[in-house]
Write an enzyme that holds these catalytic residues in place. Structure first.
Site, PDB file in Angstrom:
ATOM      1  N   GLU A 140      -3.931   4.768   2.632  1.00 43.25           N
ATOM      2  CA  GLU A 140      -3.025   3.887   1.889  1.00 43.25           C
ATOM      3  C   GLU A 140      -3.721   3.253   0.699  1.00 43.25           C
ATOM      4  O   GLU A 140      -4.821   2.749   0.806  1.00 43.25           O
ATOM      5  CB  GLU A 140      -2.398   2.836   2.799  1.00 43.25           C
ATOM      6  CG  GLU A 140      -3.191   2.399   3.986  1.00 43.25           C
ATOM      7  CD  GLU A 140      -2.472   1.335   4.816  1.00 43.25           C
ATOM      8  OE1 GLU A 140      -1.738   0.511   4.265  1.00 43.25           O
ATOM      9  OE2 GLU A 140      -2.674   1.336   6.044  1.00 43.25           O
ATOM     10  N   THR A 152       0.848  -1.198   0.000  1.00 35.08           N
ATOM     11  CA  THR A 152       0.000   0.000   0.000  1.00 35.08           C
ATOM     12  C   THR A 152       0.877   1.239   0.000  1.00 35.08           C
ATOM     13  O   THR A 152       1.737   1.403   0.857  1.00 35.08           O
ATOM     14  CB  THR A 152      -0.915   0.055   1.240  1.00 35.08           C
ATOM     15  OG1 THR A 152      -0.116   0.071   2.426  1.00 35.08           O
ATOM     16  CG2 THR A 152      -1.878  -1.119   1.267  1.00 35.08           C
TER      17      THR A 152
HETATM   18  P1  ADP Z   1       5.165   0.909   3.514  1.00 36.99           P
HETATM   19  O1  ADP Z   1       4.933   0.426   4.909  1.00 36.99           O
HETATM   20  O2  ADP Z   1       6.422   1.717   3.369  1.00 36.99           O
HETATM   21  O3  ADP Z   1       3.966   1.623   2.942  1.00 36.99           O
HETATM   22  P2  ADP Z   1       4.412  -1.417   1.900  1.00 36.99           P
HETATM   23  O4  ADP Z   1       4.830  -2.811   2.227  1.00 36.99           O
HETATM   24  O5  ADP Z   1       2.975  -1.032   2.147  1.00 36.99           O
HETATM   25  O6  ADP Z   1       5.402  -0.433   2.651  1.00 36.99           O
HETATM   26  O7  ADP Z   1       4.789  -1.179   0.383  1.00 36.99           O
HETATM   27  C1  ADP Z   1       4.389   0.022  -0.227  1.00 36.99           C
HETATM   28  C2  ADP Z   1       5.304   0.423  -1.374  1.00 36.99           C
HETATM   29  O8  ADP Z   1       5.358  -0.613  -2.366  1.00 36.99           O
HETATM   30  C3  ADP Z   1       4.746   1.629  -2.104  1.00 36.99           C
HETATM   31  O9  ADP Z   1       5.161   2.845  -1.485  1.00 36.99           O
HETATM   32  C4  ADP Z   1       5.328   1.473  -3.514  1.00 36.99           C
HETATM   33  O10 ADP Z   1       6.598   2.112  -3.601  1.00 36.99           O
HETATM   34  C5  ADP Z   1       5.497  -0.042  -3.663  1.00 36.99           C
HETATM   35  N1  ADP Z   1       4.509  -0.719  -4.515  1.00 36.99           N
HETATM   36  C6  ADP Z   1       4.846  -1.642  -5.464  1.00 36.99           C
HETATM   37  N2  ADP Z   1       3.757  -2.118  -6.090  1.00 36.99           N
HETATM   38  C7  ADP Z   1       2.678  -1.477  -5.544  1.00 36.99           C
HETATM   39  C8  ADP Z   1       1.252  -1.554  -5.796  1.00 36.99           C
HETATM   40  N3  ADP Z   1       0.752  -2.365  -6.741  1.00 36.99           N
HETATM   41  N4  ADP Z   1       0.435  -0.767  -5.059  1.00 36.99           N
HETATM   42  C9  ADP Z   1       0.958   0.060  -4.111  1.00 36.99           C
HETATM   43  N5  ADP Z   1       2.283   0.165  -3.830  1.00 36.99           N
HETATM   44  C10 ADP Z   1       3.155  -0.590  -4.536  1.00 36.99           C
HETATM   45  N1  RBF Z   2      -6.983  -2.380   8.295  1.00 35.19           N
HETATM   46  C1  RBF Z   2      -7.838  -2.649   9.312  1.00 35.19           C
HETATM   47  O1  RBF Z   2      -7.447  -2.615  10.468  1.00 35.19           O
HETATM   48  N2  RBF Z   2      -9.165  -2.944   9.077  1.00 35.19           N
HETATM   49  C2  RBF Z   2      -9.679  -3.019   7.816  1.00 35.19           C
HETATM   50  O2  RBF Z   2     -10.873  -3.287   7.656  1.00 35.19           O
HETATM   51  C3  RBF Z   2      -8.781  -2.764   6.716  1.00 35.19           C
HETATM   52  N3  RBF Z   2      -9.213  -2.845   5.444  1.00 35.19           N
HETATM   53  C4  RBF Z   2      -8.346  -2.604   4.409  1.00 35.19           C
HETATM   54  C5  RBF Z   2      -8.800  -2.698   3.096  1.00 35.19           C
HETATM   55  C6  RBF Z   2      -7.949  -2.449   2.026  1.00 35.19           C
HETATM   56  C7  RBF Z   2      -8.475  -2.557   0.620  1.00 35.19           C
HETATM   57  C8  RBF Z   2      -6.581  -2.099   2.270  1.00 35.19           C
HETATM   58  C9  RBF Z   2      -5.646  -1.825   1.147  1.00 35.19           C
HETATM   59  C10 RBF Z   2      -6.124  -2.008   3.578  1.00 35.19           C
HETATM   60  C11 RBF Z   2      -6.994  -2.246   4.673  1.00 35.19           C
HETATM   61  N4  RBF Z   2      -6.558  -2.160   5.980  1.00 35.19           N
HETATM   62  C12 RBF Z   2      -7.426  -2.422   7.004  1.00 35.19           C
HETATM   63  C13 RBF Z   2      -5.183  -1.673   6.274  1.00 35.19           C
HETATM   64  C14 RBF Z   2      -4.241  -2.802   6.532  1.00 35.19           C
HETATM   65  O3  RBF Z   2      -4.272  -3.110   7.909  1.00 35.19           O
HETATM   66  C15 RBF Z   2      -2.832  -2.381   6.143  1.00 35.19           C
HETATM   67  O4  RBF Z   2      -2.776  -2.090   4.770  1.00 35.19           O
HETATM   68  C16 RBF Z   2      -1.845  -3.431   6.521  1.00 35.19           C
HETATM   69  O5  RBF Z   2      -0.568  -2.896   6.392  1.00 35.19           O
HETATM   70  C17 RBF Z   2      -1.988  -4.730   5.737  1.00 35.19           C
HETATM   71  O6  RBF Z   2      -0.998  -5.637   6.132  1.00 35.19           O
HETATM   72 MG    MG Z   3       1.953   0.883   3.029  1.00 39.09          MG
END
Ligand code: ADP
Ligand code: RBF
Ligand code: MG
Length: 155
Positions: free
Chosen positions: A79, A27
């Protein structure tokens, strides 16, 4: 939902580093300032829409706005998971999103597995809804034709 569609842009920053990527659901997080600028009556929850990175193609996305009850965050976050496989990470780049519809409120879950499967459900539902003509037309919105000056990334 009178604020939808909602358009916004911001630089992708480091998130909570919980390894969402390892779970197959990376995300891209927005800076605090973008989150604080959300209209007060855009309620927290899970939304779907369109997103592009820099001046790249427009893809389907899901976005979570709120406090992630499962993790009990104290800071509101926004996110975006983009339904596309990118070759590289895009930290520091400008992410543009158009939020077009609402899916559900944020929930707590009793296991990580159930959180993940709820997210997969959201992704499938979002993909389906975004194929509706009323949503498809927003993919072509001028908002996504980003002027070069806006994607220069501060350099
Ligand atoms: P963080 O905790 O830093 O947000 P994540 O594990 O959520 O780490 O990874 C997010 C990062 O992954 C984004 O900031 C982006 O650079 C990269 N990324 C690669 N593919 C995707 C995707 N399909 N959707 C969102 N982020 C992506
Ligand atoms: N986090 C929550 O605590 N509750 C939720 O219902 C929830 N729904 C999510 C739905 C989507 C489509 C996404 C992208 C994230 C959601 N998250 C939610 C956030 C999630 O906890 C976070 O992205 C974590 O880092 C996933 O491992
Ligand atoms: Mg993230």
């Amino acid at each position: 939902m009178r604020h939808l569609p909602y358009f916004c842009r911001g630089q992708v920053v480091r998130g909570f580093g919980r390894g969402s990527k390892q779970l197959g659901i990376p995300t891209a997080n927005f800076p605090e300032q973008v989150v604080d600028n959300l209209p007060a009556d855009v309620s927290t929850g899970i939304y779907y829409g369109w997103a592009s990175v820099g001046s790249g193609d427009v893809h389907k996305m899901v976005v979570s706005i709120g406090w992630n009850p499962y993790y009990k965050n104290t800071k509101k976050s926004m996110e975006t998971h983009i339904m596309h496989t990118f070759k590289e990470d895009f930290y520091g780049e400008i992410l543009s999103v158009a939020i077009v519809g609402y899916l559900r409120p944020e929930k707590n879950f009793d296991s990580l597995e159930s959180l993940i499967s709820a997210i997969h459900g959201d992704i499938e539902e979002a993909k389906k809804r975004l194929d509706l003509p009323e949503h498809l037309k927003l993919k072509e919105d001028n908002f996504f034709r980003v002027p070069k000056s806006k994607i220069m990334n501060g350099h």
